[in-house]
Motif scaffolding. Structure first.
Motif, PDB file in Angstrom:
ATOM      1  N   PHE A  89       4.525  10.217  45.840  1.00 30.86           N
ATOM      2  CA  PHE A  89       5.456   9.113  46.103  1.00 30.86           C
ATOM      3  C   PHE A  89       5.140   7.859  45.286  1.00 30.86           C
ATOM      4  N   TYR A  90       3.944   7.771  44.752  1.00 29.92           N
ATOM      5  CA  TYR A  90       3.574   6.544  44.027  1.00 29.92           C
ATOM      6  C   TYR A  90       3.129   6.867  42.601  1.00 29.92           C
ATOM      7  N   ALA A  91       3.753   7.897  42.025  1.00 29.00           N
ATOM      8  CA  ALA A  91       3.353   8.355  40.692  1.00 29.00           C
ATOM      9  C   ALA A  91       3.492   7.247  39.655  1.00 29.00           C
ATOM     10  N   THR A  92       4.478   6.367  39.829  1.00 26.58           N
ATOM     11  CA  THR A  92       4.708   5.335  38.820  1.00 26.58           C
ATOM     12  C   THR A  92       4.096   3.987  39.218  1.00 26.58           C
ATOM     13  N   CYS A  93       3.353   3.949  40.319  1.00 26.64           N
ATOM     14  CA  CYS A  93       2.723   2.677  40.741  1.00 26.64           C
ATOM     15  C   CYS A  93       1.221   2.905  40.877  1.00 26.64           C
ATOM     16  N   THR A  94       0.528   1.798  41.140  1.00 25.27           N
ATOM     17  CA  THR A  94      -0.905   1.931  41.385  1.00 25.27           C
ATOM     18  C   THR A  94      -1.140   1.918  42.888  1.00 25.27           C
ATOM     19  N   VAL A  95      -1.317   3.104  43.455  1.00 25.47           N
ATOM     20  CA  VAL A  95      -1.674   3.208  44.876  1.00 25.47           C
ATOM     21  C   VAL A  95      -2.792   4.245  44.965  1.00 25.47           C
ATOM     22  N   ALA A  96      -3.945   3.824  45.496  1.00 25.42           N
ATOM     23  CA  ALA A  96      -5.072   4.750  45.622  1.00 25.42           C
ATOM     24  C   ALA A  96      -4.967   5.497  46.945  1.00 25.42           C
ATOM     25  N   ALA A  97      -5.560   6.698  46.963  1.00 27.90           N
ATOM     26  CA  ALA A  97      -5.470   7.530  48.183  1.00 27.90           C
ATOM     27  C   ALA A  97      -6.040   6.809  49.395  1.00 27.90           C
ATOM     28  N   ASP A  98      -7.093   6.009  49.209  1.00 30.13           N
ATOM     29  CA  ASP A  98      -7.672   5.362  50.398  1.00 30.13           C
ATOM     30  C   ASP A  98      -6.897   4.114  50.826  1.00 30.13           C
ATOM     31  N   ILE A 211       6.556  -6.863  54.797  1.00 31.96           N
ATOM     32  CA  ILE A 211       6.390  -5.532  55.415  1.00 31.96           C
ATOM     33  C   ILE A 211       7.595  -4.732  54.925  1.00 31.96           C
ATOM     34  N   PHE A 212       7.373  -3.899  53.938  1.00 30.79           N
ATOM     35  CA  PHE A 212       8.466  -3.189  53.261  1.00 30.79           C
ATOM     36  C   PHE A 212       8.651  -1.832  53.945  1.00 30.79           C
ATOM     37  N   ASP A 213       9.785  -1.665  54.598  1.00 33.18           N
ATOM     38  CA  ASP A 213      10.076  -0.417  55.308  1.00 33.18           C
ATOM     39  C   ASP A 213      10.890   0.485  54.376  1.00 33.18           C
ATOM     40  N   ALA A 214      10.231   1.546  53.915  1.00 31.47           N
ATOM     41  CA  ALA A 214      10.849   2.444  52.931  1.00 31.47           C
ATOM     42  C   ALA A 214      11.180   3.798  53.567  1.00 31.47           C
ATOM     43  N   ALA A 215      11.493   3.776  54.870  1.00 33.06           N
ATOM     44  CA  ALA A 215      11.714   5.034  55.595  1.00 33.06           C
ATOM     45  C   ALA A 215      12.827   5.901  54.984  1.00 33.06           C
ATOM     46  N   TYR A 216      13.743   5.259  54.231  1.00 35.76           N
ATOM     47  CA  TYR A 216      14.871   6.015  53.645  1.00 35.76           C
ATOM     48  C   TYR A 216      14.784   6.091  52.123  1.00 35.76           C
ATOM     49  N   ALA A 217      13.604   5.786  51.567  1.00 39.62           N
ATOM     50  CA  ALA A 217      13.468   5.695  50.101  1.00 39.62           C
ATOM     51  C   ALA A 217      13.910   6.968  49.381  1.00 39.62           C
ATOM     52  N   GLU A 218      13.641   8.120  49.987  1.00 36.97           N
ATOM     53  CA  GLU A 218      13.971   9.365  49.280  1.00 36.97           C
ATOM     54  C   GLU A 218      15.476   9.610  49.197  1.00 36.97           C
ATOM     55  N   TYR A 219      16.265   8.786  49.903  1.00 38.66           N
ATOM     56  CA  TYR A 219      17.726   8.915  49.789  1.00 38.66           C
ATOM     57  C   TYR A 219      18.255   8.230  48.531  1.00 38.66           C
ATOM     58  N   ILE A 220      17.394   7.515  47.828  1.00 37.16           N
ATOM     59  CA  ILE A 220      17.828   6.849  46.589  1.00 37.16           C
ATOM     60  C   ILE A 220      17.972   7.897  45.491  1.00 37.16           C
ATOM     61  N   LYS A 221      19.180   8.017  44.971  1.00 31.92           N
ATOM     62  CA  LYS A 221      19.457   8.977  43.898  1.00 31.92           C
ATOM     63  C   LYS A 221      19.581   8.278  42.551  1.00 31.92           C
ATOM     64  N   ASP A 222      19.927   6.995  42.583  1.00 34.36           N
ATOM     65  CA  ASP A 222      20.113   6.233  41.352  1.00 34.36           C
ATOM     66  C   ASP A 222      18.735   5.882  40.775  1.00 34.36           C
ATOM     67  N   PRO A 223      18.390   6.420  39.605  1.00 36.31           N
ATOM     68  CA  PRO A 223      17.032   6.205  39.073  1.00 36.31           C
ATOM     69  C   PRO A 223      16.727   4.745  38.739  1.00 36.31           C
ATOM     70  N   ALA A 224      17.754   3.898  38.664  1.00 35.75           N
ATOM     71  CA  ALA A 224      17.510   2.486  38.349  1.00 35.75           C
ATOM     72  C   ALA A 224      17.021   1.711  39.581  1.00 35.75           C
ATOM     73  N   LEU A 225      17.181   2.300  40.762  1.00 36.54           N
ATOM     74  CA  LEU A 225      16.826   1.578  41.992  1.00 36.54           C
ATOM     75  C   LEU A 225      15.391   1.916  42.414  1.00 36.54           C
ATOM     76  N   PRO A 226      14.576   0.906  42.712  1.00 40.40           N
ATOM     77  CA  PRO A 226      13.182   1.191  43.098  1.00 40.40           C
ATOM     78  C   PRO A 226      13.088   1.826  44.484  1.00 40.40           C
ATOM     79  N   LYS A 227      12.170   2.798  44.602  1.00 42.06           N
ATOM     80  CA  LYS A 227      11.945   3.442  45.902  1.00 42.06           C
ATOM     81  C   LYS A 227      10.802   2.781  46.660  1.00 42.06           C
ATOM     82  N   SER A 228       9.905   2.143  45.922  1.00 45.29           N
ATOM     83  CA  SER A 228       8.738   1.532  46.569  1.00 45.29           C
ATOM     84  C   SER A 228       8.599   0.088  46.097  1.00 45.29           C
TER      85      SER A 228
END
Ligand code: PL4
Length: 403
Positions: A89-98, A211-228
């Motif tokens: 889910f965070y392939a394009t951002c910097t988020v560490a597993a911990d 507090i960013f609630d991204a519960a529906y992020a995977e519904y974004i189909k438009d690649p220009a719109l950020p998911k996270s």
């Protein structure tokens, strides 16, 4: 005798969704012949998909073996799942597993975040918004008295057609919390990269935590719109993201989610929020179910990801049908394109009045917009979570009975 928690006494009304359930049951009791269809509560309806279900079954089966049994796990979640969430889910951002804390769902983590920040936090919300942000804040004592349309001490930032459903950031209070949901519940609006960049800049300037609630992020189909939010430069020092497996893979009943707390996020004192979140999670949470976590791991394998996309496309197909029906009726609406909710306006009417009319004429349950905040008045929300045949039938009734 013990005195009642003043946070509870301060709550104005019952929680929105049980109230809808109550009205539905009341209608059903009075009209036993009615075949009621729910497009109200955002509750998934389709069965679990085979690969993901297989992960759950395998997770349960291994508990019945000596080698595979596990009792309490780490409160933060299985290391393998934390790593996979970070990678997928965070392939394009910097988020560490911990920095990924696995949970029993986004709603539960929102409650624990409210415990983390406590009663002195200044709270701002998008208006309309998911009721847990306001009601949970009232519960922990972070709100003043009810004032007719909202609580004193909570900043309601209208998100309406006139501002493209994005708040006026000049109204954002300093040094507080701002609950922001994209794709939005209830409006279905999705914030653009430029809008989120402006939000992060404002939050950093004001010392506000998003507090960013991204519960529906995977519904974004438009690649220009950020998911996270973490796709936005600077977010690591001003944002926390809550997320969920409920809506992408139908885990509403299984219960699995996660929260990302970046280590750069600090208090005025310089201490990290990450350390306190770890303390909260280890103190009042005992970890997500191990079976659910094995289901989550299966969901993030290639076969699981393909199934997740298929399920999301199915619900988005429902949303398209709802939008089409409303268009036929000439009812103005937004959402439903990169989000599972359609937000429809009925000018000059109250939301509960429209809710009642649709229930009585069409036997279709919706969600009254006013339940999401004062700016939701005169709207109702249609959920796209439903069996296809039910959604088709609901749309047929809407077009026939509301014309
Ligand atoms: C009814 C923006 C639905 N009883 O399942 P979770 O806890 O991982 O996620 C809950 C959640 C988190 N964030 C947002 C959401 O919209 C939801 C689920 N909202 C709705 O219809 O608005 C279900 C509501 C459920 C509840 O109170 O959450």
């Amino acid at each position: 005798m013990i005195t009642r928690n003043p946070g509870l006494s301060n709550l104005k009304a019952g929680y929105l969704f049980p109230e809808i359930g109550r009205r539905r049951r009341e209608f059903a009791a009075a009209h036993p012949e009615a075949k009621i269809i729910s497009l109200g509560i955002g509750n998934t309806t389709e069965p679990l998909t085979p690969h993901i279900d297989g992960g759950l079954v395998e997770g349960a089966r291994r508990l019945g073996t000596l080698a595979g049994y596990s009792g309490y796990g780490d409160e933060q979640g299985l290391t393998a799942l934390r790593e996979r969430i970070a990678a997928v889910f965070y392939a394009t951002c910097t988020v560490a597993a911990d920095e990924v804390f696995v949970s029993d769902g986004a709603k539960c983590d929102i409650g624990r975040l409210q415990l983390l920040f406590g009663r002195d936090a200044k709270v701002a919300v998008q208006d309309p918004s998911y009721p847990v942000y306001v009601d949970g804040s009232v519960l922990v004592g972070a709100a003043g008295a009810w004032q007719g349309t909202g609580y004193a001490g909570i900043s309601y930032l209208p998100c309406v057609a006139a501002n493209d459903y994005f708040p006026d950031l000049a109204a954002l209070p300093a040094n507080g919390l701002f609950y922001f949901c994209s794709p939005n519940n209830p409006t279905g609006a999705v914030a653009t990269r430029a809008q989120l960049t402006a939000l992060v800049e404002a939050a950093r300037r004001l010392g506000t935590v998003i507090i960013f609630d991204a519960a529906y992020a995977e519904y974004i189909k438009d690649p220009a719109l950020p998911k996270s939010i973490f796709e936005i430069h600077g977010a690591r020092s001003c944002a926390i993201e809550v997320n969920s497996f409920s809506k992408p893979i139908g885990f509403t009943g299984v219960r699995l989610g996660w929260t990302v707390v970046p280590k750069e996020l600090t208090y005025a004192s310089g201490e990290t929020v990450w350390a306190d979140w770890n303390r909260i999670c280890t103190t009042v949470f005992n970890g997500a179910s191990n079976v659910a976590q094995y289901g989550g791991l299966a969901a993030l394998e290639p076969a699981g990801i393909a199934e997740m996309r298929g399920l999301i496309d199915f619900y988005l197909g429902n949303a398209a049908l709802i939008r089409e029906a409303l268009k036929t009726l000439g009812i103005s609406c937004i959402g439903g394109a990169n989000a599972p909710y359609v937000w429809a306006q009925f000018p000059g009417r109250t939301s509960w009045d429209v809710f009642t009319e649709i229930l009585e004429k069409c036997h279709v349950v919706t969600t009254p917009g006013s339940g999401f905040g004062p700016a939701g008045e005169s709207f109702v929300r249609f959920s796209s979570f439903g069996h296809r045949a039910d959604v088709v039938e609901a749309c047929r009734r809407l077009v026939e009975k509301l014309r």
